[in-house]
Design a protein around this motif. Sequence first.
Motif, PDB file in Angstrom:
ATOM      1  N   LEU A 271      29.879  39.211  47.251  1.00 21.22           N
ATOM      2  CA  LEU A 271      29.748  38.800  45.857  1.00 21.22           C
ATOM      3  C   LEU A 271      30.150  37.343  45.659  1.00 21.22           C
ATOM      4  O   LEU A 271      29.672  36.680  44.732  1.00 21.22           O
ATOM      5  CB  LEU A 271      30.594  39.711  44.967  1.00 21.22           C
ATOM      6  CG  LEU A 271      30.437  39.520  43.457  1.00 21.22           C
ATOM      7  CD1 LEU A 271      28.984  39.745  43.025  1.00 21.22           C
ATOM      8  CD2 LEU A 271      31.359  40.458  42.691  1.00 21.22           C
ATOM      9  N   SER A 272      30.997  36.829  46.517  1.00 24.74           N
ATOM     10  CA  SER A 272      31.422  35.426  46.401  1.00 24.74           C
ATOM     11  C   SER A 272      30.255  34.461  46.594  1.00 24.74           C
ATOM     12  O   SER A 272      30.312  33.310  46.144  1.00 24.74           O
ATOM     13  CB  SER A 272      32.517  35.110  47.425  1.00 24.74           C
ATOM     14  OG  SER A 272      33.642  35.934  47.212  1.00 24.74           O
ATOM     15  N   ASP A 273      29.181  34.914  47.257  1.00 21.15           N
ATOM     16  CA  ASP A 273      28.011  34.065  47.488  1.00 21.15           C
ATOM     17  C   ASP A 273      27.045  34.068  46.308  1.00 21.15           C
ATOM     18  O   ASP A 273      26.097  33.288  46.290  1.00 21.15           O
ATOM     19  CB  ASP A 273      27.265  34.529  48.744  1.00 21.15           C
ATOM     20  CG  ASP A 273      28.111  34.377  50.002  1.00 21.15           C
ATOM     21  OD1 ASP A 273      28.968  33.480  50.033  1.00 21.15           O
ATOM     22  OD2 ASP A 273      27.908  35.171  50.945  1.00 21.15           O
ATOM     23  N   VAL A 290      28.138  46.269  47.794  1.00 21.41           N
ATOM     24  CA  VAL A 290      28.572  44.887  47.618  1.00 21.41           C
ATOM     25  C   VAL A 290      30.045  44.767  48.001  1.00 21.41           C
ATOM     26  O   VAL A 290      30.876  45.589  47.600  1.00 21.41           O
ATOM     27  CB  VAL A 290      28.350  44.427  46.171  1.00 21.41           C
ATOM     28  CG1 VAL A 290      28.746  42.960  46.006  1.00 21.41           C
ATOM     29  CG2 VAL A 290      26.899  44.644  45.756  1.00 21.41           C
ATOM     30  N   PHE A 291      30.391  43.724  48.759  1.00 18.84           N
ATOM     31  CA  PHE A 291      31.771  43.546  49.202  1.00 18.84           C
ATOM     32  C   PHE A 291      32.295  42.174  48.778  1.00 18.84           C
ATOM     33  O   PHE A 291      31.609  41.400  48.120  1.00 18.84           O
ATOM     34  CB  PHE A 291      31.870  43.736  50.722  1.00 18.84           C
ATOM     35  CG  PHE A 291      31.005  42.801  51.526  1.00 18.84           C
ATOM     36  CD1 PHE A 291      31.477  41.562  51.940  1.00 18.84           C
ATOM     37  CD2 PHE A 291      29.699  43.167  51.864  1.00 18.84           C
ATOM     38  CE1 PHE A 291      30.680  40.702  52.679  1.00 18.84           C
ATOM     39  CE2 PHE A 291      28.889  42.310  52.594  1.00 18.84           C
ATOM     40  CZ  PHE A 291      29.382  41.081  53.009  1.00 18.84           C
ATOM     41  N   GLY A 292      33.538  41.874  49.167  1.00 22.43           N
ATOM     42  CA  GLY A 292      34.163  40.618  48.788  1.00 22.43           C
ATOM     43  C   GLY A 292      35.041  40.791  47.558  1.00 22.43           C
ATOM     44  O   GLY A 292      35.403  41.913  47.184  1.00 22.43           O
ATOM     45  N   SER A 293      35.379  39.700  46.900  1.00 18.96           N
ATOM     46  CA  SER A 293      36.251  39.728  45.734  1.00 18.96           C
ATOM     47  C   SER A 293      35.462  39.444  44.463  1.00 18.96           C
ATOM     48  O   SER A 293      34.326  38.967  44.511  1.00 18.96           O
ATOM     49  CB  SER A 293      37.377  38.699  45.886  1.00 18.96           C
ATOM     50  OG  SER A 293      36.827  37.391  46.064  1.00 18.96           O
ATOM     51  N   VAL A 294      36.084  39.741  43.328  1.00 16.94           N
ATOM     52  CA  VAL A 294      35.446  39.494  42.033  1.00 16.94           C
ATOM     53  C   VAL A 294      35.766  38.065  41.599  1.00 16.94           C
ATOM     54  O   VAL A 294      36.933  37.709  41.445  1.00 16.94           O
ATOM     55  CB  VAL A 294      35.954  40.494  40.973  1.00 16.94           C
ATOM     56  CG1 VAL A 294      35.295  40.206  39.626  1.00 16.94           C
ATOM     57  CG2 VAL A 294      35.675  41.928  41.414  1.00 16.94           C
ATOM     58  N   ILE A 298      33.167  35.596  36.145  1.00 13.32           N
ATOM     59  CA  ILE A 298      32.630  36.727  35.368  1.00 13.32           C
ATOM     60  C   ILE A 298      32.998  36.603  33.888  1.00 13.32           C
ATOM     61  O   ILE A 298      32.408  37.270  33.041  1.00 13.32           O
ATOM     62  CB  ILE A 298      33.115  38.088  35.901  1.00 13.32           C
ATOM     63  CG1 ILE A 298      34.645  38.193  35.771  1.00 13.32           C
ATOM     64  CG2 ILE A 298      32.639  38.323  37.315  1.00 13.32           C
ATOM     65  CD1 ILE A 298      35.180  39.588  35.998  1.00 13.32           C
ATOM     66  N   VAL A 299      33.951  35.749  33.575  1.00  7.33           N
ATOM     67  CA  VAL A 299      34.408  35.593  32.197  1.00  7.33           C
ATOM     68  C   VAL A 299      33.274  35.150  31.274  1.00  7.33           C
ATOM     69  O   VAL A 299      33.291  35.396  30.064  1.00  7.33           O
ATOM     70  CB  VAL A 299      35.591  34.604  32.135  1.00  7.33           C
ATOM     71  CG1 VAL A 299      35.138  33.187  32.451  1.00  7.33           C
ATOM     72  CG2 VAL A 299      36.274  34.658  30.781  1.00  7.33           C
ATOM     73  N   LYS A 314      42.398  41.395  43.629  1.00  2.00           N
ATOM     74  CA  LYS A 314      42.826  41.443  42.238  1.00  2.00           C
ATOM     75  C   LYS A 314      41.683  41.039  41.316  1.00  2.00           C
ATOM     76  O   LYS A 314      40.990  40.047  41.555  1.00  2.00           O
ATOM     77  CB  LYS A 314      44.017  40.516  42.018  1.00  2.00           C
ATOM     78  CG  LYS A 314      44.600  40.596  40.617  1.00  2.00           C
ATOM     79  CD  LYS A 314      45.835  39.715  40.468  1.00  2.00           C
ATOM     80  CE  LYS A 314      46.411  39.830  39.062  1.00  2.00           C
ATOM     81  NZ  LYS A 314      47.613  38.973  38.891  1.00  2.00           N
ATOM     82  N   ILE A 315      41.518  41.794  40.236  1.00  4.67           N
ATOM     83  CA  ILE A 315      40.482  41.508  39.257  1.00  4.67           C
ATOM     84  C   ILE A 315      40.929  40.345  38.375  1.00  4.67           C
ATOM     85  O   ILE A 315      42.034  40.383  37.815  1.00  4.67           O
ATOM     86  CB  ILE A 315      40.203  42.745  38.389  1.00  4.67           C
ATOM     87  CG1 ILE A 315      39.738  43.913  39.261  1.00  4.67           C
ATOM     88  CG2 ILE A 315      39.168  42.433  37.316  1.00  4.67           C
ATOM     89  CD1 ILE A 315      39.639  45.233  38.514  1.00  4.67           C
ATOM     90  N   PRO A 316      40.127  39.312  38.224  1.00  4.85           N
ATOM     91  CA  PRO A 316      40.523  38.209  37.322  1.00  4.85           C
ATOM     92  C   PRO A 316      40.543  38.674  35.868  1.00  4.85           C
ATOM     93  O   PRO A 316      39.876  39.645  35.502  1.00  4.85           O
ATOM     94  CB  PRO A 316      39.447  37.158  37.570  1.00  4.85           C
ATOM     95  CG  PRO A 316      38.287  37.899  38.122  1.00  4.85           C
ATOM     96  CD  PRO A 316      38.826  39.062  38.873  1.00  4.85           C
ATOM     97  N   ALA A 317      41.311  37.984  35.059  1.00  7.89           N
ATOM     98  CA  ALA A 317      41.424  38.342  33.640  1.00  7.89           C
ATOM     99  C   ALA A 317      40.059  38.305  32.970  1.00  7.89           C
ATOM    100  O   ALA A 317      39.304  37.334  33.104  1.00  7.89           O
ATOM    101  CB  ALA A 317      42.381  37.380  32.945  1.00  7.89           C
TER     102      ALA A 317
END
Length: 342
Positions: A271-273, A290-294, A298-299, A314-317
């Motif tokens: 998802l980082s790509d 889908v892998f990787g971090s969020v 997305i905000v 960790k999910i960003p705010a």
Amino acid sequence: MTGSFPRFVYNLPNLIFLSIENSKLSGPLPADFGPLSNLNSLSLKGNRFSGRIPDGLRKLKELTALHLGENRFSGKIPNFWDSFPNLVYLQLQHNKLSGGIPTSIASLPPNFQNLELNNNQLSGKIPEFISNFKGLHTLDLSSNMFTGVLPKNFNNLTGLMNLNLARNKLVDPFPALAIDRIVSLDLSYNKFKLGKIPEWVASSDAVDSLKLAGCGIKMRLDDWKPSWTFYIKFNIDLSDNEISGSVVNLANGIERLEGFWMSGNRLKFNLSDFKMRESLKYLDLSRNQVFGSVPESIVGLEKLNLSYNRLCGKIPASKFPASAFKGNACLCGSPLPACRRQ
């Protein structure tokens, strides 16, 4: 405006254009429109008119455009369209109309351009005569109960720009179309097994909406290279197919991507790509691999669904609920349970 159809317009016998849209007019339409026989265009869409479409409309022989959509009309579509030698726009969408498409529509002029019957309760087969309107640029029959196959002669409709047949009960074989410049296409949720995205879609230079959800597409997305060069708030929905690979090359190449729905496939990428453009408002990648971090970007989205993937960290705010992230074994932080301290 409230109340019934305004009778004062009967005192305007030379009226050629009448538009009363998106108001609160209700009740049945008058049985007789005789005094308005010079009308060239009649639009009453977005009101609360009910009952049957009156036979008296046939007296408006000069009509080139009739818009009765987004009302509460019921019963069958009248079979009086041979009374309109100049009609090129017909919109009856979002009503409660039933039965089939009447045969007299075949009598409309060869330059007929726009037919919108979507969101009704229409049934039966899509008639062969629609293929005769070679000037047709918009055909919307979505959200009805049409069955059977599309006529083979649909390949005559080379000028179609907007085609929506979604949410019916149509079956294969889907005809080999030869549309020159499709702008908006939606075939979602019928009983089609397309196998791949049609070639004429990939070669169009003006697509801004492509929706083929639940169309039995089995392909590797990395291998698909459309020749699109023109993007205006592009939306693409390929959900509920068997598409594998990565969406990165496709999505990152669309400069004004607005909506991207790919849930229920076999996609596998980091998802980082994925480039979260400023134009992107709706993203659904749920039920994939889908892998990787969020990413924090997305905000900027209005709607998001990343559930049931293989995301971690960790999910960003953000403003999104837990349902947007559930089903990812190692995602943590609000709105999911807090991350464990190392």
